[in-house]
Design a protein around this motif. Structure first.
Motif, mmCIF file in Angstrom:
data_model
loop_
_atom_site.group_PDB
_atom_site.id
_atom_site.type_symbol
_atom_site.label_atom_id
_atom_site.label_comp_id
_atom_site.label_asym_id
_atom_site.label_seq_id
_atom_site.Cartn_x
_atom_site.Cartn_y
_atom_site.Cartn_z
ATOM 1 N N LYS A 1 28.712 39.928 16.964
ATOM 2 C CA LYS A 1 30.284 39.613 17.125
ATOM 3 C C LYS A 1 31.222 40.015 15.960
ATOM 4 N N THR A 2 30.911 41.129 15.072
ATOM 5 C CA THR A 2 31.680 41.667 14.344
ATOM 6 C C THR A 2 32.118 42.987 14.543
ATOM 7 N N ALA A 3 33.264 43.567 13.729
ATOM 8 C CA ALA A 3 33.827 44.915 13.794
ATOM 9 C C ALA A 3 33.727 45.558 12.435
ATOM 10 N N GLN A 4 33.312 46.960 12.625
ATOM 11 C CA GLN A 4 33.241 47.566 11.305
ATOM 12 C C GLN A 4 34.267 48.787 11.201
ATOM 13 N N ALA A 5 35.166 48.886 10.236
ATOM 14 C CA ALA A 5 36.176 50.051 9.996
ATOM 15 C C ALA A 5 35.228 51.182 9.709
ATOM 16 N N VAL A 6 35.507 52.385 10.221
ATOM 17 C CA VAL A 6 34.777 53.619 10.017
ATOM 18 C C VAL A 6 36.089 54.726 9.504
ATOM 19 N N LEU B 1 34.565 49.984 15.085
ATOM 20 C CA LEU B 1 33.507 49.749 16.157
ATOM 21 C C LEU B 1 33.235 48.300 16.017
ATOM 22 N N TYR B 2 33.141 48.007 17.228
ATOM 23 C CA TYR B 2 32.629 46.472 17.301
ATOM 24 C C TYR B 2 31.632 46.138 18.470
ATOM 25 N N ASN B 3 30.647 45.152 17.731
ATOM 26 C CA ASN B 3 29.530 44.854 18.191
ATOM 27 C C ASN B 3 29.646 43.351 19.248
ATOM 28 N N PRO B 4 29.921 43.434 20.481
ATOM 29 C CA PRO B 4 30.191 41.981 21.086
ATOM 30 C C PRO B 4 28.922 41.326 21.385
ATOM 31 N N SER B 5 27.655 41.868 21.070
ATOM 32 C CA SER B 5 26.582 40.920 21.466
ATOM 33 C C SER B 5 26.630 39.499 20.622
ATOM 34 N N LYS B 6 25.971 38.851 21.155
ATOM 35 C CA LYS B 6 25.810 37.079 20.871
ATOM 36 C C LYS B 6 24.651 37.251 19.909
ATOM 37 N N ARG B 7 23.585 38.049 20.458
ATOM 38 C CA ARG B 7 22.318 38.090 19.723
ATOM 39 C C ARG B 7 21.556 39.286 18.930
ATOM 40 N N VAL B 8 22.397 40.188 19.417
ATOM 41 C CA VAL B 8 21.770 41.678 19.089
ATOM 42 C C VAL B 8 22.469 42.102 17.815
ATOM 43 N N ASN B 9 21.796 42.618 16.608
ATOM 44 C CA ASN B 9 22.390 43.294 15.546
ATOM 45 C C ASN B 9 21.995 44.793 15.682
#
Length: 201
Positions: free
Chosen positions: A114-119, A72-80
């Motif tokens: 801008k990080t990915a998480q393995a689930v 799962l990847y969060n592509p946002s530059k500002r949003v967590n």
């Protein structure tokens, strides 16, 4: 109409216009910040073991263990993003093979921009009844020692965090997973994929 009546009407119209403009501005800001930054998902790998299909009784029953590594990847530059819950199920030709994942690791987490998480999602099917309209297709794929085409459906509850603003969403992740059928009964097979999944908000 008296001057005071016209004044009240103008004030009312002005208030409505101001409200509509404010709502439009809020929607525009929401769209600009959040909509372009929907999460992305991909199947990194999948494992299939303990596969057995029994047609000794009706309906046909299938036993299996499937483990899927989902990125799962969060592509946002500002949003967590906070992932509060992850619910997943496996399907074959639209028929549910597992009502829920036996395990999801991690089951909840915080993801920075801008990080990915393995689930890792694991499914244990024990003599799961397969509807008659798709049982023949399942038997043929297993007996043919070909690729077993499964569908992974993942529902997540997330909170997008931008400063002090938090917005809740319930995206749905849909992935097509084709895993090689083990060549020996009860054997093990592995698929390295990386295929993108479809994310629906």
């Amino acid at each position: 109409m008296s001057g005071s009546g016209r004044s009240r009407e103008k004030t009312c119209c002005s208030s409505c216009c101001t409200l509509l403009i404010s709502l439009g501005f809020v929607v525009l800001i929401y769209w600009a910040i959040f909509q372009p930054h929907q999460i992305r998902a991909a199947v990194e790998s999948a494992e299939l073991s303990n596969l057995a299909v029994s047609n000794a009784s009706s309906p046909v029953a299938v036993t299996y263990h499937v483990a899927v590594n989902l990125s799962l990847y969060n592509p946002s530059k500002r949003v967590n993003i906070y992932y509060d819950t992850i619910d997943a199920e496996l399907r074959f030709r639209g028929a549910v093979l597992s009502p829920a994942a036996a395990a999801a690791s991690p089951s909840e987490f915080y993801q920075r921009r801008k990080t990915a998480q393995a689930v890792r999602l694991e499914f244990d099917g024990k003599s799961v009844a397969v509807p008659g309209d798709v049982s023949t297709e399942l038997e043929n794929e297993v007996k043919g020692a070909a690729m077993l085409g499964l569908e992974l459906s993942v529902n997540v509850r997330v909170r997008y965090v931008f400063g002090s603003i938090k917005i809740r969403q319930k995206p749905r992740v849909l992935c097509a997973v084709s895993i090689p059928v083990p060549t020996t009964p009860g054997g093990f097979s592995f698929l390295g994929s990386g295929d993108r999944c479809w994310v629906k908000y």
